[in-house]
Design a protein around this motif. Structure first.
Motif, PDB file in Angstrom:
ATOM      1  N   PRO A  28      -2.317   4.570  29.239  1.00  0.00           N
ATOM      2  CA  PRO A  28      -1.414   4.807  28.125  1.00  0.00           C
ATOM      3  C   PRO A  28      -0.213   4.657  26.998  1.00  0.00           C
ATOM      4  N   LYS A  29      -1.397   3.289  26.792  1.00  0.00           N
ATOM      5  CA  LYS A  29      -1.382   2.900  25.590  1.00  0.00           C
ATOM      6  C   LYS A  29      -2.020   3.009  24.397  1.00  0.00           C
ATOM      7  N   VAL A  30      -3.050   4.630  24.654  1.00  0.00           N
ATOM      8  CA  VAL A  30      -3.377   5.949  24.010  1.00  0.00           C
ATOM      9  C   VAL A  30      -1.772   6.502  23.882  1.00  0.00           C
ATOM     10  N   ASP A  31      -1.485   6.894  24.956  1.00  0.00           N
ATOM     11  CA  ASP A  31      -0.131   8.032  24.641  1.00  0.00           C
ATOM     12  C   ASP A  31       1.015   7.115  22.973  1.00  0.00           C
ATOM     13  N   ALA A  58       5.846   4.031   2.568  1.00  0.00           N
ATOM     14  CA  ALA A  58       3.858   4.117   2.992  1.00  0.00           C
ATOM     15  C   ALA A  58       4.422   5.338   3.907  1.00  0.00           C
ATOM     16  N   ARG A  59       2.858   5.608   3.263  1.00  0.00           N
ATOM     17  CA  ARG A  59       2.805   6.884   4.290  1.00  0.00           C
ATOM     18  C   ARG A  59       1.567   6.539   5.680  1.00  0.00           C
ATOM     19  N   LEU A  60       2.205   6.743   6.945  1.00  0.00           N
ATOM     20  CA  LEU A  60       1.269   6.433   7.865  1.00  0.00           C
ATOM     21  C   LEU A  60       0.342   7.017   8.267  1.00  0.00           C
ATOM     22  N   VAL A  61      -1.149   6.581   9.124  1.00  0.00           N
ATOM     23  CA  VAL A  61      -2.153   6.816   9.810  1.00  0.00           C
ATOM     24  C   VAL A  61      -2.275   6.498  11.048  1.00  0.00           C
ATOM     25  N   LEU A  62      -2.089   7.411  12.418  1.00  0.00           N
ATOM     26  CA  LEU A  62      -1.818   5.995  12.962  1.00  0.00           C
ATOM     27  C   LEU A  62      -3.546   6.512  13.955  1.00  0.00           C
ATOM     28  N   VAL A  63      -4.650   6.068  13.848  1.00  0.00           N
ATOM     29  CA  VAL A  63      -5.947   6.028  14.381  1.00  0.00           C
ATOM     30  C   VAL A  63      -5.744   6.278  16.349  1.00  0.00           C
ATOM     31  N   GLU A  64      -5.473   6.899  16.988  1.00  0.00           N
ATOM     32  CA  GLU A  64      -5.404   5.942  18.790  1.00  0.00           C
ATOM     33  C   GLU A  64      -6.931   5.536  18.947  1.00  0.00           C
ATOM     34  N   PRO A  65      -6.692   4.151  19.554  1.00  0.00           N
ATOM     35  CA  PRO A  65      -7.570   3.678  19.912  1.00  0.00           C
ATOM     36  C   PRO A  65      -8.483   4.516  21.411  1.00  0.00           C
ATOM     37  N   PHE A  66      -9.874   4.523  20.999  1.00  0.00           N
ATOM     38  CA  PHE A  66     -10.308   5.187  22.114  1.00  0.00           C
ATOM     39  C   PHE A  66     -10.956   4.101  23.118  1.00  0.00           C
ATOM     40  N   LEU A  67     -11.756   4.281  23.694  1.00  0.00           N
ATOM     41  CA  LEU A  67     -13.041   4.025  24.878  1.00  0.00           C
ATOM     42  C   LEU A  67     -14.052   5.555  24.798  1.00  0.00           C
ATOM     43  N   SER A 108       0.866  -5.181  28.694  1.00  0.00           N
ATOM     44  CA  SER A 108       1.723  -3.903  29.251  1.00  0.00           C
ATOM     45  C   SER A 108       1.780  -2.360  28.360  1.00  0.00           C
ATOM     46  N   ALA A 109       1.724  -2.144  28.365  1.00  0.00           N
ATOM     47  CA  ALA A 109       1.887  -0.613  27.946  1.00  0.00           C
ATOM     48  C   ALA A 109       3.517  -1.241  26.652  1.00  0.00           C
ATOM     49  N   PRO A 110       4.645  -1.182  28.251  1.00  0.00           N
ATOM     50  CA  PRO A 110       5.863  -1.210  27.147  1.00  0.00           C
ATOM     51  C   PRO A 110       5.612  -2.372  26.092  1.00  0.00           C
ATOM     52  N   GLY A 111       5.106  -4.307  26.482  1.00  0.00           N
ATOM     53  CA  GLY A 111       4.427  -4.410  24.988  1.00  0.00           C
ATOM     54  C   GLY A 111       3.709  -3.810  23.938  1.00  0.00           C
ATOM     55  N   PHE A 112       3.305  -3.102  24.108  1.00  0.00           N
ATOM     56  CA  PHE A 112       2.137  -3.001  23.499  1.00  0.00           C
ATOM     57  C   PHE A 112       3.294  -2.051  22.333  1.00  0.00           C
ATOM     58  N   ALA A 113       3.725  -1.240  22.834  1.00  0.00           N
ATOM     59  CA  ALA A 113       4.625  -0.351  21.678  1.00  0.00           C
ATOM     60  C   ALA A 113       5.146  -1.267  21.658  1.00  0.00           C
ATOM     61  N   PRO A 117       1.072  -1.265  -0.336  1.00  0.00           N
ATOM     62  CA  PRO A 117      -0.180  -0.210   0.004  1.00  0.00           C
ATOM     63  C   PRO A 117       1.007   1.849   0.773  1.00  0.00           C
ATOM     64  N   ASN A 118       0.663   2.370  -0.228  1.00  0.00           N
ATOM     65  CA  ASN A 118       1.313   3.381  -0.722  1.00  0.00           C
ATOM     66  C   ASN A 118       0.969   4.096   1.400  1.00  0.00           C
ATOM     67  N   VAL A 119      -0.501   4.311   1.151  1.00  0.00           N
ATOM     68  CA  VAL A 119      -0.825   4.128   2.882  1.00  0.00           C
ATOM     69  C   VAL A 119      -1.177   3.894   3.579  1.00  0.00           C
ATOM     70  N   VAL A 120      -0.801   3.599   5.391  1.00  0.00           N
ATOM     71  CA  VAL A 120      -1.225   2.758   5.866  1.00  0.00           C
ATOM     72  C   VAL A 120      -2.191   3.311   6.768  1.00  0.00           C
ATOM     73  N   SER A 121      -3.453   3.116   7.160  1.00  0.00           N
ATOM     74  CA  SER A 121      -3.811   3.259   8.266  1.00  0.00           C
ATOM     75  C   SER A 121      -4.506   2.619   9.639  1.00  0.00           C
ATOM     76  N   ILE A 122      -4.130   2.320  10.723  1.00  0.00           N
ATOM     77  CA  ILE A 122      -3.841   1.672  11.771  1.00  0.00           C
ATOM     78  C   ILE A 122      -4.404   2.028  12.297  1.00  0.00           C
ATOM     79  N   LEU A 123      -5.409   0.774  13.022  1.00  0.00           N
ATOM     80  CA  LEU A 123      -6.003   1.528  14.199  1.00  0.00           C
ATOM     81  C   LEU A 123      -6.687   0.651  15.415  1.00  0.00           C
ATOM     82  N   ILE A 124      -5.418   0.254  16.401  1.00  0.00           N
ATOM     83  CA  ILE A 124      -5.668  -0.950  17.447  1.00  0.00           C
ATOM     84  C   ILE A 124      -5.149  -0.750  18.750  1.00  0.00           C
TER      85      ILE A 124
END
Length: 208
Positions: A148-151, A123-132, A103-108, A80-87
C-alpha cells in the motif's frame, strides 16, 4: 517522463539508509557509496560540461515522519533544482521489529506534506519507490504492509507530476536470487545499488 536538470543545477538525494550509504557527515558533498554516488558519478561522466552539483541528505533509519521533520533544513534550505526521494521501507520495517506501524494514510499524509512544501521551490521531483527483496517467508509477509505504501508513492507521483522510478517493480521482475541485490532484504549490495542508479539515470537527463 524524464526530468531535465538545468546547467549548473543542484540535485538532492534524500531518504533513509539506502540513500545515506555511509556518507561522511563532515563532508558536505560526500555522496556515500550507494546509488546516489553511482548516479551522480555516471551523470557527470556522461555530461561533464553540464556542471551539475549533487548533494546527499539520506539519514539511516528515517521514516517519512522523520523526513518531514527535517525537510526545511535538509531540502528547502538547499534550494535544489531536482529533489529525488526514496523513503518508506522503515515505515514498514518498524511494524515488524518494534511493533511501531505507520498506516498507509499516515504515510500518504506526511509524504504529501513534503511534496506540497517543495512546490514553492519550483523543483522537479523524482520519486523512487520503496522496495523489498524478501529473503525468507517472514519478509514475504511484509509485502502486506509495504505494497500500500508503494501504491501511495505511485499515486503521489501522478498527483504532483513527478517522475516515478519504479525500482520495486524492477527488483520483482529481476528473476534472480534476491541475495544478488540485497544483504538483508532491505539494504542493497553494490549490484543492487547499481540497478537503482541505472533506473534513476534513465529518468533524468540534462536540459538542453
Amino acid at each position: 517522463m524524464t526530468v531535465a536538470v538545468p546547467h549548473g543545477g543542484r540535485v538532492l538525494f534524500i531518504g533513509d539508509s539506502i540513500t545515506d550509504a555511509g556518507r561522511d557527515r563532515a563532508c558536505g558533498d560526500d555522496l556515500g557509496t550507494g546509488y546516489a554516488m553511482m548516479a551522480g558519478a555516471w551523470f557527470t561522466a556522461r555530461h561533464p560540461g553540464h556542471r551539475v552539483g549533487f548533494v546527499n541528505r539520506g539519514v539511516s533509519g528515517d521514516r517519512v515522519r522523520d523526513l518531514r521533520a527535517r525537510w526545511e533544513i535538509d531540502c528547502l534550505a538547499l534550494a535544489p533544482n531536482v529533489v529525488s526521494i526514496l523513503i518508506g521501507v522503515n515505515d514498514t520495517w518498524r511494524r515488524y521489529d518494534r511493533d511501531d506501524p505507520t498506516s498507509a494514510p499516515g504515510f500518504a499524509r506526511d509524504y504529501r506534506h513534503i511534496l506540497e512544501s517543495t512546490r514553492r521551490l519550483g523543483a522537479r521531483l523524482v520519486l523512487v519507490e520503496p522496495f523489498l527483496v524478501p529473503l525468507d517467508d517472514g519478509q514475504r509477509g511484509w509485502r502486506a504492509d509495504l505494497d500500500p505504501k508503494v501504491d501511495v508513492v505511485r499515486r503521489l507521483a501522478a498527483e504532483f507530476d513527478a517522475t516515478l522510478v519504479a525500482v520495486d517493480e524492477l527488483f520483482q521482475a529481476a528473476g534472480v536470487d534476491g541475495r544478488v541485490w540485497t544483504r538483508d532484504g532491505v539494504h542493497p549490495t553494490p549490484f543492487g545499488h547499481a540497478l537503482i542508479a541505472q533506473a534513476w539515470l534513465r529518468a533524468v537527463t540534462p536540459a538542453t
